[in-house]
Design a protein around this motif. Structure first.
Motif, PDB file in Angstrom:
ATOM      1  N   ALA A 251       0.826  -1.204   0.000  1.00  0.00           N
ATOM      2  CA  ALA A 251       0.000   0.000   0.000  1.00  0.00           C
ATOM      3  C   ALA A 251       0.862   1.256   0.000  1.00  0.00           C
ATOM      4  CB  ALA A 251      -0.931  -0.010   1.208  1.00  0.00           C
ATOM      5  N   VAL A 252       1.998   1.214   0.715  1.00  0.00           N
ATOM      6  CA  VAL A 252       2.928   2.345   0.703  1.00  0.00           C
ATOM      7  C   VAL A 252       3.395   2.583  -0.737  1.00  0.00           C
ATOM      8  CG1 VAL A 252       5.181   3.153   1.474  1.00  0.00           C
ATOM      9  CG2 VAL A 252       3.642   2.017   3.083  1.00  0.00           C
ATOM     10  N   GLN A 253       3.721   1.489  -1.415  1.00  0.00           N
ATOM     11  CA  GLN A 253       4.120   1.579  -2.826  1.00  0.00           C
ATOM     12  C   GLN A 253       2.976   2.162  -3.667  1.00  0.00           C
ATOM     13  OE1 GLN A 253       6.855   1.323  -4.340  1.00  0.00           O
ATOM     14  NE2 GLN A 253       6.093   1.362  -6.468  1.00  0.00           N
ATOM     15  N   GLY A 254       1.742   1.729  -3.334  1.00  0.00           N
ATOM     16  CA  GLY A 254       0.560   2.209  -4.052  1.00  0.00           C
ATOM     17  C   GLY A 254       0.382   3.706  -3.910  1.00  0.00           C
ATOM     18  N   GLU A 255       0.661   4.218  -2.730  1.00  0.00           N
ATOM     19  CA  GLU A 255       0.532   5.670  -2.529  1.00  0.00           C
ATOM     20  C   GLU A 255       1.506   6.409  -3.447  1.00  0.00           C
ATOM     21  OE1 GLU A 255       1.402   7.065   1.409  1.00  0.00           O
ATOM     22  OE2 GLU A 255       0.189   8.873   1.138  1.00  0.00           O
ATOM     23  N   LYS A 256       2.719   5.813  -3.597  1.00  0.00           N
ATOM     24  CA  LYS A 256       3.708   6.423  -4.498  1.00  0.00           C
ATOM     25  C   LYS A 256       3.207   6.412  -5.936  1.00  0.00           C
ATOM     26  CE  LYS A 256       7.853   5.534  -1.779  1.00  0.00           C
ATOM     27  NZ  LYS A 256       8.482   4.281  -1.327  1.00  0.00           N
ATOM     28  N   VAL A 257       2.624   5.281  -6.320  1.00  0.00           N
ATOM     29  CA  VAL A 257       2.079   5.184  -7.679  1.00  0.00           C
ATOM     30  C   VAL A 257       1.003   6.248  -7.878  1.00  0.00           C
ATOM     31  CG1 VAL A 257       0.768   3.707  -9.261  1.00  0.00           C
ATOM     32  CG2 VAL A 257       2.595   2.734  -7.845  1.00  0.00           C
ATOM     33  N   PHE A 258       0.148   6.395  -6.872  1.00  0.00           N
ATOM     34  CA  PHE A 258      -0.945   7.378  -6.924  1.00  0.00           C
ATOM     35  C   PHE A 258      -0.381   8.777  -7.188  1.00  0.00           C
ATOM     36  CE2 PHE A 258      -4.324  10.084  -5.204  1.00  0.00           C
ATOM     37  CZ  PHE A 258      -5.476   9.419  -5.636  1.00  0.00           C
ATOM     38  N   ALA A 259       0.705   9.108  -6.461  1.00  0.00           N
ATOM     39  CA  ALA A 259       1.332  10.420  -6.634  1.00  0.00           C
ATOM     40  C   ALA A 259       2.012  10.524  -7.992  1.00  0.00           C
ATOM     41  CB  ALA A 259       2.331  10.659  -5.507  1.00  0.00           C
ATOM     42  N   GLN A 260       2.718   9.430  -8.371  1.00  0.00           N
ATOM     43  CA  GLN A 260       3.523   9.435  -9.589  1.00  0.00           C
ATOM     44  C   GLN A 260       2.665   9.633 -10.839  1.00  0.00           C
ATOM     45  OE1 GLN A 260       5.478   5.642 -10.003  1.00  0.00           O
ATOM     46  NE2 GLN A 260       5.831   6.001 -12.196  1.00  0.00           N
ATOM     47  N   TYR A 261       1.483   9.020 -10.865  1.00  0.00           N
ATOM     48  CA  TYR A 261       0.618   9.142 -12.029  1.00  0.00           C
ATOM     49  C   TYR A 261      -0.268  10.385 -11.975  1.00  0.00           C
ATOM     50  CZ  TYR A 261       1.960   4.681 -14.081  1.00  0.00           C
ATOM     51  OH  TYR A 261       2.647   3.676 -14.696  1.00  0.00           O
ATOM     52  N   GLY A 262      -0.073  11.208 -10.975  1.00  0.00           N
ATOM     53  CA  GLY A 262      -0.820  12.468 -10.900  1.00  0.00           C
ATOM     54  C   GLY A 262      -2.282  12.303 -10.524  1.00  0.00           C
ATOM     55  N   CYS A 263      -2.624  11.178  -9.898  1.00  0.00           N
ATOM     56  CA  CYS A 263      -4.038  10.939  -9.558  1.00  0.00           C
ATOM     57  C   CYS A 263      -4.578  12.031  -8.644  1.00  0.00           C
ATOM     58  CB  CYS A 263      -4.209   9.580  -8.880  1.00  0.00           C
ATOM     59  SG  CYS A 263      -3.519   8.216  -9.823  1.00  0.00           S
ATOM     60  N   GLY A 264      -3.656  12.563  -7.821  1.00  0.00           N
ATOM     61  CA  GLY A 264      -4.076  13.568  -6.845  1.00  0.00           C
ATOM     62  C   GLY A 264      -4.466  14.893  -7.458  1.00  0.00           C
TER      63      GLY A 264
END
Lengths: 341, 640
Positions: A251-264
């Motif tokens: 999930a920690v990795q998932g949060e990074k992915v979320f940030a990396q793909y600009g989902c935020g």
């Protein structure tokens, strides 16, 4: 792929008991039916639908009886000679069938006026839950301004209480319709409409956008989840204190992915730096029953399908297809999002 | 049909035998040939609209189906509605109005024959422009009522309001309907003037056949209802083409403005579709019951009241937009009130049959089916007029059922009745009655199997305009039944087409009066000669031909024309024959020029658009200032 509505028991749904879900699965076929009202508003509406129907059925029976009799009795028979009497009219009869419909309609108009005004009443007061419903292409946002909660796809309400809704639109016309609880009210851009509804019993009541709103109009669904007041309070408590911290390494990795793909930049997750306002607020996503305008069940698999191929589910959605995202990133992302409590 | 058209073509060509058949159709100003053009082209559009509906029903037959894409589905329901309303049912009625009204009032043509041709060519141009969108990037996709602001295609926060569908489709809507709308408006004006001014001596207002009254009222509704729609289209056009924001709240506009203007037109439009049907039924039922229409004056009065009230009920389409309980209650009351004059009509038709001697021709079967289906549509209409009930009905399949009971069960059944009743007058040959019965029962059963279950679907929570639905809502069964109904309905239509073709070639000759008719058109040969009446008849009764059959020798008496007009009006008094207008290509030229303008505007080629407009104006000026000397036709031997 498409949602199999609330037949499965989903333990994650805080506050809705196993018993309720079983009761619901028994009448799942009628969950979105205006003929099976589950609250006083839809009950009143069904009453008027029925009253209008019975009056009209009476008229229909008279018309068809007269018509049927005429067709049989006055049909041309072999050997008929000469002309039938050339009657041109009868003032008494004509006045009668002008006045009788007026009387019937007068009977119908009185309860119509009463209900029209009764259903337009504003429910305001300290204890009344207020929800702002915002229609988006193609999902529903539910804001609780008194409670500081913003969520999507499912509207939680306390059963047995009137809930006041304010309806707005972010883009085009939509129409908010939960047949079992209340008839429609449109969300109109540039305008606020109001309505109230009430669920007599706890339960899950599916709804759907009823005004054409673009390519994927048919996928713009939502659920109203009516809970006992204590369960609703627990839900409010949980939403006010969201747990957005990733719990596992994946999930920690998932949060990074979320940030990396600009989902935020489009999505908000309360308690994080992600504060986008274009798409649905994802706080507590793991507790929801459905995804993507309630067009998918909320399972990690369907979530990954949505992220990688959203346009297959909902053509022309603003949500991009992240088709190049690696499988491990997808799994990490779904672990992160499904972990949001 | 084609063969029949050819026969009449031959009559109209008259002295100019060198002109080709096509040219004679392009230049005709004869109301009968224009009527045939309307009937023929609306039939083609009807088949297109039906094909669109067929594809939609295939998609909706099963849950979660993917027969067509969402984007295509949206274009299908939009074009289906537009085609059936503007290009099929309305012009089919206009076709019968065109052919029949002058015959029914004892006139030789309409008041403005060239304007009549222009009306038709503009209607056809509008229909073709609209349908060409299928081949030029995509059809309009926001519903026939094309609500704002999705119709503006505006971009809000970087995202289009009509995402994934930013084609020019809605420009085809805006431009195509303006073209067709001008044609309809001109047609309306033409028939108001014709019916008021061109009646034969003795054809007083209260002797007009009910179909003529219905045509007059329909024309008046057209004249008053189309301007708000045109205004709407123009505002939307400049929103889309020049970036204004009348309907876009993000730019200070109002999304509901479109809805208000649309339904100010849209509800009267419903009566534009159904009024001619009332008229047709009011001709068919007396003829086949062998009785005069019961309560003629109250029928006329009911028509007038319905027309007047049709402008006071539009907001019942908008009970859920948030107008508040006061407005909703007022419109509920006016909407219910319109049921009273409608009820009067139903009971008068029943009373016409009562005590009569009913002949069950196919035409009469359709008239009876009309009453049953229209009453069902009217009943659900009253139920929809109750705002709290409408909150549930609105925009659900219940509404889809309602409109189809009115438009198919009402208007289309009446058009079928009129087709079996009047096509023999137009083609000279009777339609086959055995095939007619097959046609009738397939259509009647197919229609009810298709649309009655939609009442249930709406109540079970199925919104209209959804491209699909999930399996768990339990909507699959009735949707499947409905689609099966479409197959039956389609079979019925196919039988009708076959009957048309077969009867046009081999049908029994109709003769002047196949139904023992009561009104003037049955005194004329079938098909009707170019000049209609060799001698303008004197009308001495509300059922003029019937009165002469009972009280006279069965022949109409020529009118006693005042001396001053004798030379001009009275055929036998003029050695050269009957004066008829010359054909002209100019109306067609105007329509072609405006079609060029239409496409130029859609694709934003402004110089060409201006050029097209100039050409159209030039042709219109030619039409206005070019004096037509007309020519003379000798009535055939034996023509009355």
């Amino acid at each position: 792929m498409k949602r199999r509505l609330h037949l499965g028991v989903r333990a994650r749904l805080a506050g809705v008991t196993l018993l309720t879900m079983l009761a619901l699965s028994a009448c799942a076929q009628h969950a979105q039916s205006a003929l099976h009202p589950a609250g006083p508003v839809s009950q009143a509406e069904l009453g008027l639908m029925g009253f209008g129907f019975w009056i009209m059925l009476g008229v229909f029976v008279v018309v068809v009886a007269v018509l049927g009799y005429s067709l049989v009795r006055f049909r041309e028979r072999r050997g008929d000679q000469g002309l039938p009497p050339q009657v041109e009219g009868n003032h008494r009869l004509e006045i009668a069938w002008t006045l009788i419909p007026i009387v019937l309609l007068a009977l119908l108009i009185v309860p119509t006026f009463r209900a029209t005004f009764a259903l337009a009443q504003q429910q305001r007061g300290p204890g009344v839950v207020q929800v702002t419903v915002v229609g988006h292409q193609w999902w529903w946002e539910f804001d609780y301004p008194q409670l500081g909660i913003v969520t999507a796809d499912e509207m939680h309400i306390p059963a047995g209480e009137r809930v006041q809704l304010t309806l707005r639109s972010a883009d085009v016309l939509h129409s908010f319709w939960v047949p079992a609880l209340a008839g429609k009210e449109d969300t109109v851009p540039g305008q606020s409409n109001t309505m109230y509804l009430e669920a007599a019993r706890p339960g899950l009541y599916p709804g759907q956008c009823a005004e054409f709103c673009g390519v994927s109009h048919s996928e713009m669904r939502f659920d109203v989840i009516a809970q006992t007041p204590s369960a609703f309070a627990a839900w409010v408590q949980a939403r006010q204190h969201p747990d957005s911290t990733p719990a596992t390494a994946q999930a920690v990795q998932g949060e990074k992915v979320f940030a990396q793909y600009g989902c935020g930049s489009c999505h908000t997750i309360d308690g994080t730096q992600f504060q986008g306002k274009v798409g649905p607020n994802l706080s507590g996503l793991g507790t929801r029953l459905t995804l993507a305008g309630a067009s998918l069940q909320n399972t990690p698999k369907d979530l990954r399908l949505w992220v990688s191929d959203a346009h297959k589910i909902m053509p022309s959605t603003v949500m991009p297809n992240f088709s190049t995202m690696s499988s491990s990133d997808l799994h990490a992302l779904s672990a992160y999002l499904e972990g949001l409590k | 049909m084609a063969a029949a058209a050819e026969r009449i073509g031959g009559l109209a060509r008259g002295e100019d035998r060198s002109a080709s058949a096509v040219w004679s159709w392009l230049t005709t100003v004869d109301h009968k040939r224009i009527g045939i053009l309307y009937l023929f082209s609306s039939m083609i559009f009807f088949l297109f609209g039906g094909l669109e509906a067929f594809l939609m029903r295939l998609q909706l037959m099963r849950p979660d189906a993917h027969v067509v894409s969402f984007a295509l589905f949206n274009q299908l329901f939009t074009m289906h509605g537009l085609t059936m309303i503007f290009l099929a049912v309305m012009p089919m009625s206009v076709g019968f109005i065109n052919y029949m009204v002058p015959l029914l009032i004892g006139a030789r043509d309409v008041a403005f024959p060239r304007l009549n041709a222009l009306s038709f060519w503009l209607f056809l141009a509008g229909g073709l422009v609209l349908n060409s969108s299928w081949l030029l990037g995509g059809a309009p996709n926001a519903g026939w009522y094309n609500y704002a602001p999705i119709n503006t295609g505006a971009v809000v926060h970087g995202v289009s309001l009509n995402p994934g569908s930013d084609t020019l489709g809605i420009d085809f809507y805006v431009i195509g309907l303006q073209l067709a709308g001008i044609g309809t408006l001109l047609s309306g004006i033409n028939f108001v003037v014709t019916i008021i001014n061109m009646r034969a001596p003795g054809m007083t207002p209260m002797r007009l056949p009910l179909f003529v009254w219905a045509s007059l009222i329909t024309s008046l509704i057209i004249v008053f209802a189309f301007p708000p729609f045109t205004i709407n289209l123009v505002l939307l056009m400049i929103d889309r083409m020049f970036g204004t924001g009348f309907f876009d709240p993000a730019r200070g506009g109002n999304a509901l403005l479109w809805q208000q203007l649309f339904w100010v037109f849209g509800h009267p439009e419903v009566y534009i579709l159904i009024m001619p049907a009332f008229g047709m039924i009011s001709e068919v039922i007396p003829t086949f019951s062998r009785k005069p229409l019961f309560g003629y004056s109250s029928m006329v009065f009911a028509l007038v009241v319905i027309a007047f009230m049709s402008f006071m009920v539009w907001s019942h389409h908008m009970f859920t937009v948030g107008m508040g309980p006061v407005v909703n209650s007022i419109f509920a009351a006016t909407s219910m009130a319109i049921a009273v004059p409608t009820g009067v009509k139903i009971f008068n038709w029943l009373a016409t049959m009562w005590g009569g001697r009913i002949r069950f021709t196919t035409s009469m079967l359709y008239a009876v089916a009309f009453i049953v289906c229209f009453v069902i549509g009217g009943m659900s209409g009253v139920m929809l007029a109750v705002p709290p009930a409408d909150y549930q009905f609105n925009d659900s399949y219940f509404l889809v059922a309602h409109i189809h009971y009115v438009l198919i069960g009402g208007a289309l059944m009446a058009l079928f009745a009129a087709a079996y009743y009047w096509l023999p007058k137009i083609t000279g040959r009777l339609l086959n009655e055995r095939l007619g019965r097959w046609n009738f029962w397939l259509v009647f059963i197919g229609f009810n199997v298709t649309f009655f279950p939609m009442h249930f679907l709406g109540l079970m929570g199925m919104p209209r305009r959804v491209a699909t639905y999930p399996a768990n809502l339990g909507l699959g069964f009735w949707n499947t039944v409905s689609t099966v109904g479409v197959f039956i309905l389609t079979a019925g239509i196919v039988v009708f087409l076959y009957n048309l073709k077969r009867s046009a070639q081999h049908g029994e000759l109709a003769g002047p009066d196949p139904w023992d008719g009561r009104t003037l058109e049955w005194s004329l040969p079938s098909p009707v000669p170019e000049y209609n009446f060799a001698e303008i008849p004197l009308v001495r009764d509300r059922d003029p031909l019937f009165a002469e059959k009972v009280h006279g020798n069965g022949r109409l008496v020529p009118a006693q024309i005042a001396e001053a007009h004798a030379a001009e009006e009275h055929a036998s008094a003029h050695p050269a024959g009957i004066h008829v207008p010359n054909p002209t290509i100019l109306p067609f030229v105007v329509a072609v020029a405006l079609t060029v303008t239409a496409f130029a505007a859609i694709f934003r080629v402004w110089p060409l658009a201006i050029l097209g407009l100039l050409a159209a104006f030039f042709a219109i000026f030619r039409l206005m200032y070019d004096h037509d000397p007309g020519h003379y036709v000798q009535p055939e031997e034996g023509a009355r």
